[in-house]
Design a protein around this motif. Structure first.
Motif, PDB file in Angstrom:
ATOM      1  N   ALA A  34       5.000  -5.203   8.948  1.00 12.83           N
ATOM      2  CA  ALA A  34       5.151  -3.789   8.607  1.00 12.83           C
ATOM      3  C   ALA A  34       4.430  -3.523   7.294  1.00 12.83           C
ATOM      4  O   ALA A  34       4.481  -4.333   6.368  1.00 12.83           O
ATOM      5  CB  ALA A  34       6.624  -3.430   8.473  1.00 12.83           C
ATOM      6  N   LYS A  35       3.739  -2.410   7.231  1.00 12.47           N
ATOM      7  CA  LYS A  35       3.060  -2.006   6.004  1.00 12.47           C
ATOM      8  C   LYS A  35       4.100  -1.903   4.882  1.00 12.47           C
ATOM      9  O   LYS A  35       5.106  -1.208   5.028  1.00 12.47           O
ATOM     10  CB  LYS A  35       2.377  -0.662   6.250  1.00 12.47           C
ATOM     11  N   LEU A  36       3.894  -2.620   3.793  1.00 12.39           N
ATOM     12  CA  LEU A  36       4.867  -2.666   2.711  1.00 12.39           C
ATOM     13  C   LEU A  36       4.556  -1.632   1.648  1.00 12.39           C
ATOM     14  O   LEU A  36       3.422  -1.528   1.178  1.00 12.39           O
ATOM     15  CB  LEU A  36       4.886  -4.075   2.100  1.00 12.39           C
ATOM     16  N   SER A  37       5.565  -0.878   1.253  1.00 15.12           N
ATOM     17  CA  SER A  37       5.370   0.216   0.308  1.00 15.12           C
ATOM     18  C   SER A  37       5.346  -0.284  -1.130  1.00 15.12           C
ATOM     19  O   SER A  37       5.895  -1.339  -1.455  1.00 15.12           O
ATOM     20  CB  SER A  37       6.495   1.246   0.451  1.00 15.12           C
ATOM     21  N   MET A  38       4.715   0.500  -1.998  1.00 14.48           N
ATOM     22  CA  MET A  38       4.712   0.197  -3.415  1.00 14.48           C
ATOM     23  C   MET A  38       6.031   0.636  -4.045  1.00 14.48           C
ATOM     24  O   MET A  38       6.538  -0.008  -4.955  1.00 14.48           O
ATOM     25  CB  MET A  38       3.549   0.913  -4.111  1.00 14.48           C
ATOM     26  N   SER A  66       5.324   5.942 -11.585  1.00 15.75           N
ATOM     27  CA  SER A  66       6.430   6.118 -10.641  1.00 15.75           C
ATOM     28  C   SER A  66       6.139   7.227  -9.642  1.00 15.75           C
ATOM     29  O   SER A  66       5.663   8.304 -10.002  1.00 15.75           O
ATOM     30  CB  SER A  66       7.719   6.441 -11.412  1.00 15.75           C
ATOM     31  N   ARG A  67       6.400   6.928  -8.357  1.00 18.51           N
ATOM     32  CA  ARG A  67       6.203   7.867  -7.243  1.00 18.51           C
ATOM     33  C   ARG A  67       4.724   8.159  -6.962  1.00 18.51           C
ATOM     34  O   ARG A  67       4.403   9.065  -6.212  1.00 18.51           O
ATOM     35  CB  ARG A  67       6.958   9.188  -7.480  1.00 18.51           C
ATOM     36  N   LYS A  68       3.833   7.404  -7.597  1.00 14.57           N
ATOM     37  CA  LYS A  68       2.401   7.569  -7.344  1.00 14.57           C
ATOM     38  C   LYS A  68       1.893   6.267  -6.725  1.00 14.57           C
ATOM     39  O   LYS A  68       1.281   5.428  -7.400  1.00 14.57           O
ATOM     40  CB  LYS A  68       1.668   7.914  -8.637  1.00 14.57           C
ATOM     41  N   GLU A  69       2.168   6.085  -5.437  1.00 16.62           N
ATOM     42  CA  GLU A  69       1.908   4.808  -4.775  1.00 16.62           C
ATOM     43  C   GLU A  69       0.430   4.462  -4.709  1.00 16.62           C
ATOM     44  O   GLU A  69       0.054   3.293  -4.808  1.00 16.62           O
ATOM     45  CB  GLU A  69       2.511   4.814  -3.367  1.00 16.62           C
ATOM     46  N   ALA A  70      -0.429   5.457  -4.537  1.00 14.67           N
ATOM     47  CA  ALA A  70      -1.866   5.180  -4.482  1.00 14.67           C
ATOM     48  C   ALA A  70      -2.350   4.625  -5.818  1.00 14.67           C
ATOM     49  O   ALA A  70      -3.106   3.647  -5.867  1.00 14.67           O
ATOM     50  CB  ALA A  70      -2.635   6.439  -4.121  1.00 14.67           C
ATOM     51  N   ALA A  71      -1.896   5.230  -6.906  1.00 16.74           N
ATOM     52  CA  ALA A  71      -2.282   4.759  -8.236  1.00 16.74           C
ATOM     53  C   ALA A  71      -1.715   3.370  -8.499  1.00 16.74           C
ATOM     54  O   ALA A  71      -2.389   2.504  -9.069  1.00 16.74           O
ATOM     55  CB  ALA A  71      -1.802   5.743  -9.296  1.00 16.74           C
ATOM     56  N   GLN A  72      -0.483   3.119  -8.080  1.00 15.47           N
ATOM     57  CA  GLN A  72       0.114   1.796  -8.247  1.00 15.47           C
ATOM     58  C   GLN A  72      -0.665   0.741  -7.470  1.00 15.47           C
ATOM     59  O   GLN A  72      -0.906  -0.363  -7.958  1.00 15.47           O
ATOM     60  CB  GLN A  72       1.575   1.816  -7.786  1.00 15.47           C
ATOM     61  N   THR A  90       0.836  -1.201   0.000  1.00 14.52           N
ATOM     62  CA  THR A  90       0.000   0.000   0.000  1.00 14.52           C
ATOM     63  C   THR A  90       0.870   1.250   0.000  1.00 14.52           C
ATOM     64  O   THR A  90       2.093   1.169   0.198  1.00 14.52           O
ATOM     65  CB  THR A  90      -0.896   0.031   1.254  1.00 14.52           C
ATOM     66  N   PRO A  91       0.267   2.419  -0.204  1.00 10.46           N
ATOM     67  CA  PRO A  91       1.037   3.652  -0.065  1.00 10.46           C
ATOM     68  C   PRO A  91       1.541   3.802   1.369  1.00 10.46           C
ATOM     69  O   PRO A  91       0.822   3.495   2.316  1.00 10.46           O
ATOM     70  CB  PRO A  91       0.014   4.750  -0.400  1.00 10.46           C
ATOM     71  N   VAL A  92       2.758   4.265   1.521  1.00  5.68           N
ATOM     72  CA  VAL A  92       3.331   4.487   2.850  1.00  5.68           C
ATOM     73  C   VAL A  92       3.824   5.931   2.922  1.00  5.68           C
ATOM     74  O   VAL A  92       4.768   6.307   2.228  1.00  5.68           O
ATOM     75  CB  VAL A  92       4.495   3.515   3.139  1.00  5.68           C
ATOM     76  N   ALA A  93       3.166   6.728   3.742  1.00  9.27           N
ATOM     77  CA  ALA A  93       3.562   8.120   3.905  1.00  9.27           C
ATOM     78  C   ALA A  93       4.807   8.211   4.783  1.00  9.27           C
ATOM     79  O   ALA A  93       5.030   7.357   5.644  1.00  9.27           O
ATOM     80  CB  ALA A  93       2.426   8.916   4.539  1.00  9.27           C
ATOM     81  N   PRO A  94       5.652   9.237   4.580  1.00  8.24           N
ATOM     82  CA  PRO A  94       6.870   9.382   5.387  1.00  8.24           C
ATOM     83  C   PRO A  94       6.595   9.370   6.888  1.00  8.24           C
ATOM     84  O   PRO A  94       7.364   8.805   7.660  1.00  8.24           O
ATOM     85  CB  PRO A  94       7.429  10.742   4.932  1.00  8.24           C
ATOM     86  N   GLN A  95       5.482   9.986   7.292  1.00  4.70           N
ATOM     87  CA  GLN A  95       5.173  10.056   8.726  1.00  4.70           C
ATOM     88  C   GLN A  95       4.744   8.712   9.305  1.00  4.70           C
ATOM     89  O   GLN A  95       4.648   8.548  10.520  1.00  4.70           O
ATOM     90  CB  GLN A  95       4.096  11.106   9.005  1.00  4.70           C
ATOM     91  N   GLU A  96       4.475   7.717   8.415  1.00  7.60           N
ATOM     92  CA  GLU A  96       4.063   6.397   8.890  1.00  7.60           C
ATOM     93  C   GLU A  96       5.245   5.509   9.245  1.00  7.60           C
ATOM     94  O   GLU A  96       5.084   4.446   9.833  1.00  7.60           O
ATOM     95  CB  GLU A  96       3.217   5.688   7.827  1.00  7.60           C
ATOM     96  N   LYS A  97       6.450   5.938   8.886  1.00 10.07           N
ATOM     97  CA  LYS A  97       7.624   5.114   9.144  1.00 10.07           C
ATOM     98  C   LYS A  97       7.770   4.867  10.640  1.00 10.07           C
ATOM     99  O   LYS A  97       7.746   5.798  11.437  1.00 10.07           O
ATOM    100  CB  LYS A  97       8.884   5.795   8.603  1.00 10.07           C
ATOM    101  N   GLY A  98       7.913   3.608  10.998  1.00  8.21           N
ATOM    102  CA  GLY A  98       8.060   3.263  12.406  1.00  8.21           C
ATOM    103  C   GLY A  98       6.743   2.962  13.092  1.00  8.21           C
ATOM    104  O   GLY A  98       6.710   2.419  14.183  1.00  8.21           O
TER     105      GLY A  98
END
Length: 293
Positions: A86-90, A209-215, A47-55
């Motif tokens: 851990a939530k995995l990023s696209m 690229s860089r559009k995690e929600a769309a991916q 899923t999309p992972v926002a910078p503030q979600e790290k950790g």
């Protein structure tokens, strides 16, 4: 590759059976496409992972319906299946997962452990040779750490029997020997042998690229049956597993749908029924035939 089911054993994890003729077809990953099990695309694993979600990005998913037909679940009587980790990023983790699937397809399933040169594995993950540096190696290591940390829990209905395993048992990145070693759980090989598998276009992921929600929505839509789809906005919010306010989530989803339309993949309309918003997907073009200039 094509052969009859009677004259062959389904030894390949990428073999699928055309049920009306019992013909076995082989889905082969290459530099343009990746084979993925449908269940992991429909679930909110990548899923999309926002910078503030790290950790603070852990997830817990009920996968009983999607994974209940696994042979290990049926034979052992496991009816409750959960995936946690851990939530995995696209942007990084899904690309690494593509590399893991490709690596196993090349080096086979005769052993639960495979070992290959780092440069080859990095290429499978979509990393250009010119981008191979200490930073990219560390990011890949972090991604292997995240994927290896995803736990699958199986339990019986009466709660008297349990099994715990991992999406990947362990992974070793050795910079001294410049190799990658990956070990999987043989009991989960069937996860990649599902009749319900899909070839994903890497071109589409690259265009997004860089559009995690769309991916994320792209791999979700590709996991669905062919033809027109009726999906609520609520379900898309659940799939993306965002933590922002509902209005913000809806805005992110609309932008993602617009991105999918822009690259020539999606044709859809949005309708409102009472207080519910419904997305009607009229058609999907995996080859991006309607791609705008």
């Amino acid at each position: 590759m094509r052969k009859t089911k009677e004259n062959s054993e389904m030894t390949s994890p990428f073999a699928i059976v055309k049920k009306d003729s019992d013909t076995v077809y082989e889905l082969v990953p290459n530099s343009n496409k990746t084979v993925q099990p449908v269940a992991l695309l429909r679930l909110s694993v990548f899923t999309p992972v926002a910078p503030q979600e790290k950790g603070k990005r852990d997830f817990l998913i009920d996968a009983s319906e999607e994974l209940g037909s696994l042979e290990v679940a049926r034979q052992e009587g496991y009816t409750n299946i959960q995936i946690q980790g851990a939530k995995l990023s696209m942007s990084t983790d899904f690309k690494t997962w593509i590399g893991i699937i490709s690596a196993f397809s090349v080096y086979g399933y005769s052993s639960s452990t495979i070992k290959l040169p780092f440069t080859e594995f990095a290429k499978m993950c979509g990393i250009k040779s010119s981008d191979l540096n200490l930073r990219s190696r560390k990011r890949l290591n972090e991604s292997l750490f995240n994927i290896s940390g995803v736990t699958l829990g199986f339990s019986s209905k009466d709660g008297r029997k349990f099994m715990t395993t991992h999406l990947v048992q362990y992974a070793i990145l050795n910079m001294d020997t410049d190799t990658v070693e990956i070990t999987g759980d043989p009991r989960l090989w069937e996860l990649y042998r599902y009749d319900n598998k899909v070839l994903l276009s890497l071109k589409a992921l690259s265009e997004l690229s860089r559009k995690e929600a769309a991916q994320s929505l792209y791999i979700y839509f590709e996991s669905m049956p062919p033809g027109k789809l009726f999906i609520s906005m609520k379900r898309l919010r659940e799939r993306l597993a965002l933590e922002s306010p509902v209005k913000t989530q809806n805005l992110i989803i609309r932008r993602a749908l617009s991105d999918l339309t822009r690259i020539g993949y999606l044709d859809y309309i949005e309708l409102k029924k009472g207080r519910e918003i419904q997305i009607i997907v009229n058609s999907r073009s995996p080859k991006l035939q309607g791609m705008l200039p």
